[in-house]
Design an enzyme around this catalytic site. Structure first.
Site, PDB file in Angstrom:
ATOM      1  N   ASP A  53       0.827  -1.201   0.000  1.00  0.00           N
ATOM      2  CA  ASP A  53       0.000   0.000   0.000  1.00  0.00           C
ATOM      3  C   ASP A  53       0.865   1.255   0.000  1.00  0.00           C
ATOM      4  OD1 ASP A  53      -2.004   1.997   0.552  1.00  0.00           O
ATOM      5  OD2 ASP A  53      -3.250   0.425   1.414  1.00  0.00           O
ATOM      6  N   SER A 102      -7.331   3.971  -1.679  1.00  0.00           N
ATOM      7  CA  SER A 102      -6.981   2.559  -1.528  1.00  0.00           C
ATOM      8  C   SER A 102      -8.141   1.626  -1.841  1.00  0.00           C
ATOM      9  CB  SER A 102      -6.482   2.280  -0.101  1.00  0.00           C
ATOM     10  OG  SER A 102      -5.234   2.898   0.117  1.00  0.00           O
ATOM     11  N   THR A 155      -8.033  -2.565   1.733  1.00  0.00           N
ATOM     12  CA  THR A 155      -7.492  -3.577   0.821  1.00  0.00           C
ATOM     13  C   THR A 155      -8.001  -4.975   1.108  1.00  0.00           C
ATOM     14  OG1 THR A 155      -5.525  -2.227   0.401  1.00  0.00           O
ATOM     15  CG2 THR A 155      -5.381  -4.573  -0.140  1.00  0.00           C
ATOM     16  N   GLU A 271      -0.784  -7.922   2.478  1.00  0.00           N
ATOM     17  CA  GLU A 271      -0.677  -6.469   2.316  1.00  0.00           C
ATOM     18  C   GLU A 271       0.308  -5.875   3.300  1.00  0.00           C
ATOM     19  OE1 GLU A 271      -3.323  -2.394   1.985  1.00  0.00           O
ATOM     20  OE2 GLU A 271      -3.720  -3.779   3.645  1.00  0.00           O
ATOM     21  N   ASP A 276       2.042   2.843   3.276  1.00  0.00           N
ATOM     22  CA  ASP A 276       1.122   3.942   2.984  1.00  0.00           C
ATOM     23  C   ASP A 276       1.013   4.889   4.175  1.00  0.00           C
ATOM     24  OD1 ASP A 276      -1.198   5.230   1.536  1.00  0.00           O
ATOM     25  OD2 ASP A 276      -2.298   4.441   3.256  1.00  0.00           O
ATOM     26  N   HIS A 280       1.675   8.890   4.261  1.00  0.00           N
ATOM     27  CA  HIS A 280       0.720   9.902   4.728  1.00  0.00           C
ATOM     28  C   HIS A 280       1.334  10.752   5.837  1.00  0.00           C
ATOM     29  CE1 HIS A 280      -2.919   8.999   2.494  1.00  0.00           C
ATOM     30  NE2 HIS A 280      -2.813   7.713   2.772  1.00  0.00           N
ATOM     31  N   ASP A 318      -1.078  -0.205  -4.713  1.00  0.00           N
ATOM     32  CA  ASP A 318      -2.381   0.313  -5.116  1.00  0.00           C
ATOM     33  C   ASP A 318      -2.272   1.743  -5.638  1.00  0.00           C
ATOM     34  OD1 ASP A 318      -1.653   1.196  -2.591  1.00  0.00           O
ATOM     35  OD2 ASP A 318      -3.597   0.791  -1.656  1.00  0.00           O
ATOM     36  N   HIS A 319      -1.256   2.457  -5.161  1.00  0.00           N
ATOM     37  CA  HIS A 319      -0.993   3.847  -5.540  1.00  0.00           C
ATOM     38  C   HIS A 319       0.296   4.257  -4.855  1.00  0.00           C
ATOM     39  CE1 HIS A 319      -2.148   4.760  -1.453  1.00  0.00           C
ATOM     40  NE2 HIS A 319      -3.261   4.062  -1.656  1.00  0.00           N
ATOM     41  N   HIS A 435      -2.327  10.977  -1.639  1.00  0.00           N
ATOM     42  CA  HIS A 435      -1.905  10.080  -2.713  1.00  0.00           C
ATOM     43  C   HIS A 435      -1.494  10.873  -3.951  1.00  0.00           C
ATOM     44  CE1 HIS A 435      -4.713   6.673  -1.012  1.00  0.00           C
ATOM     45  NE2 HIS A 435      -3.781   7.067  -0.159  1.00  0.00           N
TER      46      HIS A 435
END
Length: 471
Positions: A53, A102, A155, A271, A276, A280, A318-319, A435
């Protein structure tokens, strides 16, 4: 293959699942027919889908340098460099523009269909979509999810459930029982949603024949032929830097593959959720140690595939999160040295500072595991004054404004000061706390891994997996 030293670097029919009616997109079905079907004899027995992620290309580059041995001239190749196959676009359905969240991205990876941001495996009309995990289960395979978030986070939920909003955490937790049990292994966090005053879903899993564990030490006590739900935290697991096992995703993945291994094969979602969260947070220290845990997972999976060559492993993101850059302020350098030695997250260090009666340079250096210079220590000293000023301003707000604006927290001020020092030391840059829309890397190895080469869309990954599952 990348040379680090030289710096180069579906559907055909509609089915019904339990209590959920599943739909598919006609365009997707046409695409699948055009791709053709892989011969049955060539289908992998086991498929392991790994989602990192938030992991854009800058994260794998940063990990290469973080992982480098400074004592050698060569920049050592990483597990990611060994298995790079291409790139995937990540944009959601047009209604949500070009930048995905996500949930929409995980839905694309799980179903092969684009949807709106926030959707959990439903289309833009909020109709349920068949997922690769659900299809694998229908084919008689065992299935599982291993995450460092709660198991009903965006996810994993997108592979296991269907909901109009990723924020409906209790509804998603309920669905893991109410819509039929779809997995044989669930590892992650989630006490808050699964052990509630109004409903104890863990007990319902136990009544359905599941083993339940809530500590890593219990992994060695599992009965192999019995399904298991393991919840190890209230929400997500601790940062890798703070956890009792800094490679906890690796530990859980090893246990899951052992638990799922059977003659019919399995589908496993893994995951690395908190890469991620590091993005952030604009927190390069936690992000790199989450990447290190992921790297150890992939190294373990290399050995698993060597012993089980009928296994396919696919890794993608995912990004990308945070707009991470390796070098900032026109300064041509990125120095990850201090990141390698850190033993605690900035949040834990900040908490320790607040708990201490007075600022002590020696203690702070011990918590950081690197020495602050006088200017950096002065930044720490000035935190309290900044916090007091912010507190005074907050007290002047109206009651309505106070409701809308969180009161200042001293530990947050210290945490931000530590992050600033780390970014300055390493010369790390960030463009956002959200993102970005850039393409993400795709890695694969094992049986039929060549199917994932080149420029892909995230929906292509699900379509190919459906095909490799015999659909």
């Amino acid at each position: 293959m990348f040379s680090a030293k030289k710096y180069t670097s579906f559907f055909s029919t509609l089915t019904l699942l339990s209590a959920v009616a599943l739909t598919m997109n006609n365009a997707t079905a046409t695409d699948m027919k055009q791709q053709g079907q892989v011969k049955q004899v060539d289908l992998p027995k086991n498929i392991i889908m790994v989602v990192a992620d938030g992991m854009g290309p800058a994260y794998t580059s940063a990990y290469r340098y973080f992982n480098d041995n400074p004592a050698t001239d060569e920049i050592e190749q990483t597990v990611f460099d060994r298995h790079l196959k291409g790139l995937a676009s990540t944009y959601p359905a047009p209604v949500s523009g070009y930048v995905t969240d996500s949930a929409a991205a995980a839905t694309a990876l799980a179903t092969g269909i684009k949807t709106y941001n926030g959707a959990i495996s439903v289309d833009i009309n909020k109709k349920p979509l068949l997922t690769v995990l659900e299809w694998a289960k229908q084919q008689g395979k065992k299935t599982g999810v291993v995450v460092t978030s709660r198991i009903n986070h965006a996810t994993p939920a997108s592979y296991l459930s269907h909901n109009e909003s990723r924020r409906n955490y209790d509804q998603l937790a309920n669905s893991y029982i109410d819509n039929g049990i779809k997995a044989d292994v669930y590892f992650g966090g989630g006490w808050k949603n699964y052990i509630r005053d109004d409903r104890n879903i863990v007990n319902e899993f136990k009544q359905a024949g599941f083993q339940y564990i809530d500590s890593y030490s219990q992994l060695t006590e599992l009965v192999h032929d019995k399904p298991v739900i393991g919840l190890f935290a209230d929400l997500g697991l601790p940062w890798a830097l703070d956890d009792s096992n800094k490679h906890r995703l690796t530990l859980l993945t090893k246990a899951a593959t052992k638990q799922l291994k059977n003659e019919a094969g399995f589908f496993l979602l893994v995951e690395a959720s908190q890469i991620d969260w590091g993005g952030h947070d604009n927190n390069i220290a936690t992000a790199m140690h989450e990447m290190d845990d992921l790297a150890k997972v992939m190294e373990y999976l290399e050995s698993f595939v060597a012993e089980n060559p009928d296994t396919l492993v696919v890794l993608t993101a995912d990004h990308s999160t945070g707009g991470l850059t390796l070098a900032a302020n026109k300064d041509y350098r990125w120095n990850p040295e201090i990141l390698r030695t850190m033993q605690h997250s900035p949040a834990t260090i900040a908490k320790n500072i607040v708990a201490n009666d007075q600022l002590n340079l020696q203690e702070i250096n011990q918590w950081l595991n690197f020495d602050l210079n006088s200017k950096e220590f002065q930044q720490i000293i000035q935190v309290n004054a900044s916090y007091q000023q912010a507190t005074t301003l907050h007290l002047l707000l109206s009651a309505t404004e106070k409701t809308a604006q969180k009161a200042p927290e001293l530990k947050e001020f210290y945490r931000q000061a530590i992050l600033t020092i780390i970014d300055k030391r390493t010369n790390t840059g960030w463009t956002t706390t959200g993102h970005t829309a850039i393409d993400v890397p795709v890695f694969a190895f094992g049986k039929q891994s060549e199917q994932f080469s080149g420029q892909l869309d995230n929906t292509d990954i699900a379509k190919k997996i459906f095909t490799l599952l015999g659909k």
